[in-house]
Design a protein around this motif. Structure first.
Motif, short mmCIF file in Angstrom:
data_model
loop_
_atom_site.label_atom_id
_atom_site.label_comp_id
_atom_site.label_asym_id
_atom_site.label_seq_id
_atom_site.Cartn_x
_atom_site.Cartn_y
_atom_site.Cartn_z
N LYS A 1 15.31 32.45 -47.10
CA LYS A 1 15.81 31.36 -46.26
C LYS A 1 15.10 31.26 -44.91
N LYS A 2 13.83 31.61 -44.92
CA LYS A 2 13.06 31.54 -43.67
C LYS A 2 12.33 30.21 -43.58
N PRO A 3 12.24 29.64 -42.39
CA PRO A 3 11.38 28.47 -42.23
C PRO A 3 9.92 28.92 -42.36
N VAL A 4 9.16 28.23 -43.20
CA VAL A 4 7.77 28.64 -43.46
C VAL A 4 6.82 27.54 -43.01
N ILE A 5 5.78 27.95 -42.29
CA ILE A 5 4.71 27.04 -41.91
C ILE A 5 3.49 27.44 -42.72
N GLY A 6 2.99 26.53 -43.56
CA GLY A 6 1.87 26.88 -44.42
C GLY A 6 0.73 25.90 -44.26
N ASN A 7 -0.48 26.43 -44.33
CA ASN A 7 -1.64 25.54 -44.32
C ASN A 7 -1.71 24.84 -45.68
N ALA A 8 -2.08 23.58 -45.67
CA ALA A 8 -1.99 22.77 -46.90
C ALA A 8 -3.16 23.04 -47.85
N VAL A 9 -3.21 24.26 -48.40
CA VAL A 9 -4.29 24.59 -49.34
C VAL A 9 -3.71 25.25 -50.58
N SER B 1 4.67 49.07 -50.41
CA SER B 1 5.46 48.66 -49.24
C SER B 1 6.41 47.50 -49.55
N SER B 2 6.82 47.37 -50.79
CA SER B 2 7.64 46.21 -51.15
C SER B 2 8.90 46.09 -50.29
N LEU B 3 9.60 47.21 -50.12
CA LEU B 3 10.84 47.15 -49.34
C LEU B 3 10.55 46.83 -47.88
N GLU B 4 9.46 47.38 -47.36
CA GLU B 4 9.10 47.13 -45.95
C GLU B 4 8.73 45.65 -45.76
N ILE B 5 7.97 45.10 -46.73
CA ILE B 5 7.59 43.68 -46.63
C ILE B 5 8.85 42.82 -46.70
N ASN B 6 9.73 43.15 -47.60
CA ASN B 6 11.00 42.44 -47.72
C ASN B 6 11.73 42.46 -46.36
N ALA B 7 11.81 43.65 -45.76
CA ALA B 7 12.53 43.78 -44.49
C ALA B 7 11.84 43.00 -43.37
N LEU B 8 10.50 43.05 -43.33
CA LEU B 8 9.77 42.32 -42.28
C LEU B 8 9.99 40.81 -42.43
N GLN B 9 9.95 40.35 -43.67
CA GLN B 9 10.19 38.91 -43.90
C GLN B 9 11.59 38.53 -43.44
N ARG B 10 12.55 39.38 -43.79
CA ARG B 10 13.94 39.07 -43.42
C ARG B 10 14.18 39.16 -41.91
N ALA B 11 13.39 40.00 -41.22
CA ALA B 11 13.59 40.18 -39.78
C ALA B 11 12.91 39.06 -38.98
N SER B 12 12.12 38.24 -39.66
CA SER B 12 11.31 37.24 -38.93
C SER B 12 12.10 35.98 -38.64
N THR B 13 11.72 35.33 -37.55
CA THR B 13 12.32 34.03 -37.21
C THR B 13 11.58 32.94 -37.98
N ILE B 14 10.26 33.08 -38.04
CA ILE B 14 9.41 32.11 -38.75
C ILE B 14 8.36 32.89 -39.55
N ILE B 15 8.05 32.39 -40.73
CA ILE B 15 6.94 32.98 -41.50
C ILE B 15 5.81 31.96 -41.53
N ILE B 16 4.61 32.48 -41.33
CA ILE B 16 3.45 31.59 -41.38
C ILE B 16 2.51 32.04 -42.50
N GLN B 17 1.87 31.08 -43.15
CA GLN B 17 0.84 31.42 -44.13
C GLN B 17 -0.31 30.46 -43.91
N LYS B 18 -1.23 30.92 -43.04
CA LYS B 18 -2.25 30.00 -42.56
C LYS B 18 -3.56 30.10 -43.32
N SER B 19 -3.45 30.33 -44.61
CA SER B 19 -4.65 30.55 -45.44
C SER B 19 -5.63 29.37 -45.36
#
Ligand code: UDP
Length: 409
Positions: free
Chosen positions: A324-332, A290-308
């Motif tokens: 060029k997406k603003p990313v909110i990530g948990n500090a781990v 799903s590489s192309l789909e993931i690429n498209a979903l990331q590009r379609a997003s307003t914000i990306i979160i990675q709350k690991s």
């Protein structure tokens, strides 16, 4: 193996970077390298070698890639070793050690080690170092896994081999260990020309949104991750709910790995239950291709979160920043290496913190845009495949010409 040239990256990283790679390669002309890992396809290591090896050859550094062979029992043992390095309790029997050593030695009998530099990736072929004295090569152990809190018995066994190498490479300062040999920090990297990261036509992005029934009527907050508790998808939903009381938005939780992983399926069901039929939460189970789909979903997003809750490196962060997406990530794990707070993104420590940052960035699109732009530049500097290439060339230089001083930057 794909046929790619270093010049293919010039429109992205600029002519100076390409020139620098050629200059570095020129200084170690004649060096012959062998890379050894345990699989030609699947997994991040194979993905990077598929690009790195042709690019080194393209730069005139003759580089051979060998994949260690082994029976089912060998790979069962190496999988257990891998899990143990992540801290899992296993019983590491004498028989397992024998299988591990025998298969490595059998591979050694069938290989030629006449290169100047031998890079062994991860624990599977680590015992190749037994041939060190029969070669004139410098030996490098490249560890791609998080060994910050390993099963001590398994680590003690491996450490005996690691310390025979000339140097070891780790993906994060947190993963390095007290060793008697020099260690270098080698960040993982993304390939800007791969399907996962290359530019896409807006029409294709829209098609992907349609395919997944995601309307473009509201801001989209997305986390791309395997359905794994350590990625905290439930925490993401809780943060989204807090935001929702103030700002209307959609949440996309997309990932794979559930169908062939019983725990993944369990987590997916927990996520579906937590979402409770909310039509603005889109839970997408993605197939492995799903590489192309993931690429498209990331590009379609307003914000990306990675709350690991725990994370090796978190490649999804660099992938999103590259877009060029603003990313909110948990500090781990490796996330703080990629997110510099208020410069390349937002670091958070809790569900409430994540909710606060989502709200803040949704209501400050100018700041969100700036973070994404700075993030893109930072990834360009630190986390692209060309940077990995540069690091290897510098390392080979240090190993090949130890008498010459070179500043590592
Ligand atoms: N990924 C994917 N399919 C999925 C979920 C993730 O291809 O369903 C990709 C994601 O884009 C990234 C990698 O898998 O390239 C995940 O790497 P990361 O370091 O973020 O986490 P890991 O899964 O290795 O813990």
């Amino acid at each position: 193996m794909t046929s790619i040239r270093v010049e293919d990256y010039e429109p992205i990283v600029g002519s100076q970077t390409i020139e620098e790679l050629h200059l570095l390669a020129e200084r170690i002309r004649g060096t012959r390298v062998k890379m050894v890992n345990s699989t030609a396809v699947g997994g991040g290591v194979a993905e990077i070698l598929n690009r790195l090896v042709p690019l080194l050859n393209n730069l005139g550094i003759s580089t051979q890639w060998e994949v260690i062979k082994g029976g089912e029992d060998f790979f069962e043992v190496t999988k257990k070793i891998h899990n143990a390095l992540h801290g899992e309790k296993i019983s590491f029997t004498q028989r397992m050690k024998e299988i591990f050593l025998d298969e490595n030695r059998e591979n050694l009998r069938n290989t030629h080690l006449d290169q100047n530099i031998i890079v062994i990736h991860d624990p599977q072929p680590i015992v190749y170092i037994e041939a060190k004295n029969q070669t004139a090569a410098k030996w490098v152990w490249r560890c791609h896994i998080d060994i910050s809190s390993p099963n001590e018995e398994v680590w003690a066994f491996l450490k005996g081999y690691v310390e025979q190498y000339d140097t070891a490479l780790f993906s994060s300062p947190r993963f390095s260990k007290g060793l008697s040999i020099p260690q270098f920090l080698f960040f993982p990297s993304i390939d800007p020309l791969s399907d996962k990261n290359r530019d896409l036509e807006p029409k294709f992005i829209d098609q992907v949104l349609e395919q997944f029934h995601i309307p473009k009527d509201k801001p989209i907050v997305t986390q791309i991750s395997r359905f794994d508790r350590l990625k905290d998808p439930i925490g993401v939903i809780q943060a989204y709910r807090m935001v929702k009381r103030h700002i209307d938005c959609r949440l996309v939780l997309a990932g794979g790995g559930a169908s062939d992983d019983p725990e993944g399926e369990l987590v997916l069901n927990e996520v579906i239950t937590e979402a409770d039929g909310d039509p603005n939460i889109h839970i997408l189970l993605l197939p492995p291709t799903s590489s192309l789909e993931i690429n498209a979903l990331q590009r379609a997003s307003t914000i990306i979160i990675q709350k690991s809750i725990r994370e090796g490196f978190g490649l999804t962060v660099s992938e999103a920043l590259w877009k060029k997406k603003p990313v909110i990530g948990n500090a781990v794990g490796g996330i703080p290496a990629q997110i510099i707070p208020n410069f390349t993104g937002s670091l958070v420590y809790s569900v409430e913190g994540a909710a606060y940052q989502i709200r803040y960035l949704l209501s400050h699109p100018d700041i969100a845009q700036k973070l994404g732009e700075c993030g893109h530049e930072y990834v360009k500097e630190e986390f692209l495949i060309t940077q990995t290439l540069r690091r290897y060339l510098l390392l080979f230089h240090v190993l090949y010409h130890p008498q010459e001083r070179i500043i590592f930057v």
